[in-house]
Motif scaffolding. Structure first.
Motif, PDB file in Angstrom:
ATOM      1  N   VAL A  28     -30.905 -80.042 -17.073  1.00 42.68           N
ATOM      2  CA  VAL A  28     -30.622 -81.094 -18.039  1.00 42.68           C
ATOM      3  C   VAL A  28     -31.537 -82.301 -17.833  1.00 42.68           C
ATOM      4  O   VAL A  28     -32.050 -82.537 -16.736  1.00 42.68           O
ATOM      5  N   GLU A  29     -31.709 -83.049 -18.932  1.00 44.48           N
ATOM      6  CA  GLU A  29     -32.327 -84.372 -18.886  1.00 44.48           C
ATOM      7  C   GLU A  29     -31.230 -85.395 -19.107  1.00 44.48           C
ATOM      8  O   GLU A  29     -30.447 -85.276 -20.059  1.00 44.48           O
ATOM      9  N   THR A  30     -31.166 -86.391 -18.243  1.00 46.73           N
ATOM     10  CA  THR A  30     -30.047 -87.330 -18.312  1.00 46.73           C
ATOM     11  C   THR A  30     -30.188 -88.353 -19.427  1.00 46.73           C
ATOM     12  O   THR A  30     -29.199 -88.738 -20.050  1.00 46.73           O
ATOM     13  N   GLU A  75     -18.880 -86.111 -10.720  1.00 49.28           N
ATOM     14  CA  GLU A  75     -18.017 -86.004 -11.895  1.00 49.28           C
ATOM     15  C   GLU A  75     -18.039 -84.658 -12.628  1.00 49.28           C
ATOM     16  O   GLU A  75     -17.058 -84.308 -13.279  1.00 49.28           O
ATOM     17  N   ILE A  76     -19.114 -83.899 -12.581  1.00 51.31           N
ATOM     18  CA  ILE A  76     -19.198 -82.694 -13.400  1.00 51.31           C
ATOM     19  C   ILE A  76     -18.144 -81.670 -12.967  1.00 51.31           C
ATOM     20  O   ILE A  76     -17.960 -81.415 -11.787  1.00 51.31           O
ATOM     21  N   PRO A  77     -17.389 -81.088 -13.900  1.00 49.51           N
ATOM     22  CA  PRO A  77     -16.347 -80.115 -13.543  1.00 49.51           C
ATOM     23  C   PRO A  77     -16.942 -78.888 -12.832  1.00 49.51           C
ATOM     24  O   PRO A  77     -17.919 -78.305 -13.276  1.00 49.51           O
ATOM     25  N   GLY A  78     -16.322 -78.522 -11.727  1.00 54.16           N
ATOM     26  CA  GLY A  78     -16.711 -77.310 -11.014  1.00 54.16           C
ATOM     27  C   GLY A  78     -18.044 -77.391 -10.316  1.00 54.16           C
ATOM     28  O   GLY A  78     -18.580 -76.358  -9.883  1.00 54.16           O
ATOM     29  N   GLY A  79     -18.611 -78.589 -10.192  1.00 56.81           N
ATOM     30  CA  GLY A  79     -19.955 -78.706  -9.643  1.00 56.81           C
ATOM     31  C   GLY A  79     -20.021 -78.441  -8.153  1.00 56.81           C
ATOM     32  O   GLY A  79     -19.108 -78.774  -7.407  1.00 56.81           O
ATOM     33  N   CYS A  80     -21.110 -77.816  -7.721  1.00 58.44           N
ATOM     34  CA  CYS A  80     -21.348 -77.586  -6.302  1.00 58.44           C
ATOM     35  C   CYS A  80     -22.674 -78.170  -5.841  1.00 58.44           C
ATOM     36  O   CYS A  80     -22.800 -78.599  -4.714  1.00 58.44           O
ATOM     37  N   GLN A  81     -23.679 -78.149  -6.706  1.00 52.59           N
ATOM     38  CA  GLN A  81     -24.995 -78.639  -6.347  1.00 52.59           C
ATOM     39  C   GLN A  81     -25.585 -79.457  -7.492  1.00 52.59           C
ATOM     40  O   GLN A  81     -25.370 -79.134  -8.666  1.00 52.59           O
ATOM     41  N   MET A 101     -18.031 -73.883 -19.063  1.00 56.91           N
ATOM     42  CA  MET A 101     -17.610 -74.369 -20.373  1.00 56.91           C
ATOM     43  C   MET A 101     -17.216 -75.841 -20.303  1.00 56.91           C
ATOM     44  O   MET A 101     -17.637 -76.654 -21.137  1.00 56.91           O
ATOM     45  N   GLU A 102     -16.434 -76.188 -19.272  1.00 58.12           N
ATOM     46  CA  GLU A 102     -16.043 -77.585 -19.101  1.00 58.12           C
ATOM     47  C   GLU A 102     -17.254 -78.443 -18.753  1.00 58.12           C
ATOM     48  O   GLU A 102     -17.381 -79.586 -19.221  1.00 58.12           O
ATOM     49  N   ALA A 103     -18.137 -77.889 -17.921  1.00 61.62           N
ATOM     50  CA  ALA A 103     -19.332 -78.641 -17.528  1.00 61.62           C
ATOM     51  C   ALA A 103     -20.215 -78.927 -18.738  1.00 61.62           C
ATOM     52  O   ALA A 103     -20.760 -80.033 -18.878  1.00 61.62           O
ATOM     53  N   LEU A 119     -21.385 -82.586 -20.043  1.00 61.42           N
ATOM     54  CA  LEU A 119     -22.783 -82.977 -20.211  1.00 61.42           C
ATOM     55  C   LEU A 119     -23.044 -83.507 -21.615  1.00 61.42           C
ATOM     56  O   LEU A 119     -23.767 -84.496 -21.810  1.00 61.42           O
ATOM     57  N   THR A 120     -22.434 -82.854 -22.609  1.00 57.28           N
ATOM     58  CA  THR A 120     -22.595 -83.304 -23.995  1.00 57.28           C
ATOM     59  C   THR A 120     -21.994 -84.689 -24.186  1.00 57.28           C
ATOM     60  O   THR A 120     -22.580 -85.552 -24.854  1.00 57.28           O
ATOM     61  N   GLU A 121     -20.821 -84.900 -23.583  1.00 53.82           N
ATOM     62  CA  GLU A 121     -20.176 -86.206 -23.699  1.00 53.82           C
ATOM     63  C   GLU A 121     -21.014 -87.312 -23.060  1.00 53.82           C
ATOM     64  O   GLU A 121     -20.978 -88.461 -23.506  1.00 53.82           O
TER      65      GLU A 121
END
Length: 322
Positions: A230-232, A248-254, A271-273, A277-279
């Motif tokens: 992604v580009e922030t 903050e990202i759901p289910g994030g590990c790295q 799916m949640e992530a 990201l879209t939000e």
């Protein structure tokens, strides 16, 4: 997971001078293939030795096929199990294959000589050779035939394909598939071969530093874990973007800087992530499924972070909320 368990490990701890196994709790269902994966030194072989009664836990208990492993008379239990060690027993090097088979069969009332000879034929093994004269792959195939000849209910396999060439590996996979056909047998194997896991496993157990990081249904595991690029935007630097995603990202590990203003994010809840990201208004350049070694790396990193960072503290660079 099924009610009937082939293996139940509860609260097991084993302390050694330079290694601690556990606390270890694990339930392995009967009638399935379970693969245990992890880096060298993660405790896979030590766990097998505990299951076989070759070493004792300092805490906790283990059962196999409904029987406590530390029972005083475990001869009946061991007749129901076939075990393939990672390395051969070199004390037997001077024996011929047929001599070892004649010695082993006397311990198994259910020994199936027809099956044993069939497996030797499938694996193209000459049992008249002395064990030290066999190549590493041939000896591996001989040992596989030997542990399967009494038709055990449970196979414990420590790196079963070590030394096998591609043709022998395919033959082994086919033999294991046939072994599982009755639906009541169980395989537990320690392996680092990704394709072996894909072809055989129903469940995957990740181990690291003497502990279980998680047990997952294979198809669900591979279908869920994803890596986003992604580009922030919003004027965030790569470092600040990683920190934001990590916390903050759901289910994030790295979360790491992939270069060129792009951040790489791994997550177990794609799916949640993606919605998150879209939000944030971040641009998703690519989404890719993760391979087994990538998932293991992410889980190990999360495990190391959780041991390093107190509960409630901020997450470091390259980490994610779990």
């Amino acid at each position: 997971m099924r009610d009937n368990l082939a293996i139940h490990i509860e609260g097991v701890v084993q302390r050694r001078d330079r290694f601690k196994l556990g606390p270890l709790s694990l339930q392995v269902p009967q009638g399935c293939v379970t693969a245990i994966v992890g880096p060298n030194g993660s405790g896979k072989s030590s766990t097998f030795k505990l299951l076989l009664g070759l070493s004792k836990p300092d805490e906790g208990y283990l059962t196999m096929l409904g029987q406590r492993v530390d029972a005083s008379d475990d001869a009946v239990l061991k007749r129901r199990i076939g075990y393939l060690s990672e390395e051969p027993f070199h004390q037997e090097d001077g024996m011929r294959g047929r001599q070892k088979a004649d010695f082993v069969r006397q311990w198994y009332p259910d020994w199936n000589e027809i099956l044993f000879n069939k497996l030797l034929s499938v694996f193209e093994v000459d049992p008249s050779l002395k064990l030290r004269r066999m190549s590493k792959g041939m000896r591996r195939k001989f040992e596989l035939a030997l542990i399967m000849a009494h038709e055990p209910e449970l196979l414990l396999l420590d790196e079963p394909s070590s030394g096998l060439d591609p043709l022998a590996w395919k033959a082994m996979i086919d033999v294991f598939h046939r072994y599982m056909e009755p639906g009541t047998r169980t395989i537990v194997m320690a392996t680092h071969i990704v394709e072996e896991v894909r072809r055989l496993a129903d469940y995957i157990v990740f181990m690291h530093a003497g502990r279980v990081l998680g047990m997952y249904e294979k198809d669900e595991l591979f279908s869920s874990w994803s890596r986003f690029f992604v580009e922030t935007g919003s004027g965030l630097t790569a470092a600040s973007g990683c920190a934001a995603a990590a916390s903050e990202i759901p289910g994030g590990c790295q979360a790491e800087d992939a270069g060129g203003g792009v951040i790489s994010l791994s997550t177990a809840r794609p799916m949640e992530a993606e919605r998150w990201l879209t939000e944030q208004g971040w641009t998703i350049r690519a989404r890719r499924p993760m391979e087994l070694d990538d998932i293991m790396e992410a889980l190990i990193e999360r495990d190391c972070r959780e041991k390093r960072v107190p509960q409630g503290a901020g997450s470091p660079h390259r980490s994610g909320a779990g």
